[in-house]
Design an enzyme around this catalytic site. Sequence first.
Site, PDB file in Angstrom:
ATOM      1  N   THR A 166      -3.157   5.919  -4.148  1.00  0.00           N
ATOM      2  CA  THR A 166      -1.989   6.655  -3.642  1.00  0.00           C
ATOM      3  C   THR A 166      -0.739   6.383  -4.490  1.00  0.00           C
ATOM      4  OG1 THR A 166      -1.641   4.856  -2.061  1.00  0.00           O
ATOM      5  CG2 THR A 166      -2.784   6.794  -1.257  1.00  0.00           C
ATOM      6  N   THR A 167      -0.517   5.128  -4.843  1.00  0.00           N
ATOM      7  CA  THR A 167       0.656   4.788  -5.659  1.00  0.00           C
ATOM      8  C   THR A 167       0.571   5.451  -7.026  1.00  0.00           C
ATOM      9  OG1 THR A 167       0.813   2.656  -4.515  1.00  0.00           O
ATOM     10  CG2 THR A 167       2.032   2.889  -6.569  1.00  0.00           C
ATOM     11  N   ASP A 193       0.841  -1.189   0.000  1.00  0.00           N
ATOM     12  CA  ASP A 193       0.000   0.000   0.000  1.00  0.00           C
ATOM     13  C   ASP A 193       0.884   1.249   0.000  1.00  0.00           C
ATOM     14  OD1 ASP A 193      -2.641   1.363   0.395  1.00  0.00           O
ATOM     15  OD2 ASP A 193      -1.642   2.031   2.214  1.00  0.00           O
ATOM     16  N   ASP A 227      -9.333  -0.067   1.768  1.00  0.00           N
ATOM     17  CA  ASP A 227      -9.259   0.406   0.381  1.00  0.00           C
ATOM     18  C   ASP A 227     -10.526   0.037  -0.388  1.00  0.00           C
ATOM     19  OD1 ASP A 227      -6.793   1.523   0.751  1.00  0.00           O
ATOM     20  OD2 ASP A 227      -5.659  -0.084  -0.212  1.00  0.00           O
TER      21      ASP A 227
END
Length: 553
Positions: free
Chosen positions: A96-97, A63, A392
């Site tokens: 986010t990545t 994550d 998530d």
Amino acid sequence: MRLVKKPPLILKEGSKRTEGEDALRVNITAAKVIGETVKSTLGPKGMDKMLVDRLGGIVITNDGATILEEIDVRHPAAKIMVEIARTQDSEVGDGTTTAVLLASELLTQAETLLGFKIHPNTIINGYKKALAKSQELLQTLSLSVSLTNLKILKSIAESAINCKLLKDKEEYFANIAVQSILKIQEIREDTSYADIEKIQIVKHQGNSLSDTLMVEGIILEKEIEHPDMIKTVDNAKIALLNVPLEIEKTKFDTEIRIANPLDIKSYLDEEEEILRAMVKKIRDVGANVVITQKGMTLLIEHLLAKNKILAIKRVKKKEMMKIQRAVGGKVVSSVNDLTPEFLGDAGHVEEKLIGTKKMVFIEKCQNPRSVSILIRGSIEHLLHEIERTLIDAMSVIADIVRNNKYITGGGSIEVELAKKLREFAIIIGGREQLAIEAFAGTLETIPKVLAANGGYDPIDVIVELRAKHSIEKNKYYGIDVFTGKIVDMNDLGVLEPLLVKLQALKSATEAASMILKIDDVVAAKLIAPERRAGAPGVGGGQLPPNLGPNPMS
């Protein structure tokens, strides 16, 4: 002969200054290092990172937000990248990545343009125009979904379950995520909203992942202490109290003088009578379960047990609020204020033994506005990773509740946007055209990284994707990372909320623009750790962290 004067000393001794092109390139390099850190975690075939803190604690995750929160980032530009992940996580809960990778690649592309002597402001203006056009295009490329269409909702949740540990169990956990969010959704100012804070997650080591379950109610990590108290109640009427079931101590010191020994018994009898009156009041309003945030005496527990009333004490305020949302009713601050209307309802309340730990399940609630998920697993690290994965999945469903539009994944939307942006760049012309084309190239980073992480050649994949997207009807084609083939992501069920992509593009562009506008970095001398407790500005210590390319300690 003319004398050259020494320039005046403006900065404090020990301060470090980096300016002009050097400052810009150093900041870009630091941001690129952060992008490289999370690059290999993107997609369902991304790799995990093992993070070990100074105390030996271990976190194993893929994550992006968790990775960047755990690592010790020191460089100022790198901290901006961490802020991207934090903002993306707080706003939409996923992506986010992607956001960090896009920001990193935007800066990489900008570095090339800077080499062609294109001014940073020109690059920023081009990026902003590309962002605005991308947002417009995303609205036209997005599809709508009803909250009753469970098939698509589960596909969106499954796409967010980016965890190899859940292989073959994605559908089971996606169903839990979807049902949890649908149970707690509510209408606020004429719009649907789902707050995942209303979902309680309880982790307990033992059994297998298949034993994870959702409870339409609340799970309390408490046990019923009195041995004679009932452990199960059907059709529960629940009294919620924020008052101790005991004789309260006075707020100031008192002294009671008793001349006659018989008065002692009268005094104790009076205290007991007060406690009996409390229990009578609870029984008379029809409550058969009592939950209080405060404590209760042994006598109260004994009296409640005698009246077949289940009691739980010292429940945290946060848990009490969740119980109230699940069962209805109202938390009262005095037993005398209790009325039947203030009682909550639950179909079943029972103390259960989960592994070696006793827990109280308040379940079968009518229209609960809070639910609980009990996560089971054999390893503690596994439990934490499953919790992050579930959050998530629930976050993306909550995004769909807020805005019922979704897009396809697998790099399909990025390739389609890149194609449209290159057409748009020609219309804009000038030097900004180069920046817009760089933005388009940045978007294609996502399918390239997905391919590389899946073990396929990124060049082959991007060439095939561009060929597919040259035909208008193939706009939803992306890479299937499990087979390496280019397929329709709609048919494959690889979907994500529109809000996630919009926020990722916005965050990445803003961060890249902010870093590109910095042309001067002035860093004061840091105070030595052993002297930080002293007055600010004391001498000694060490220089600031290296403003070179390594942003992490």
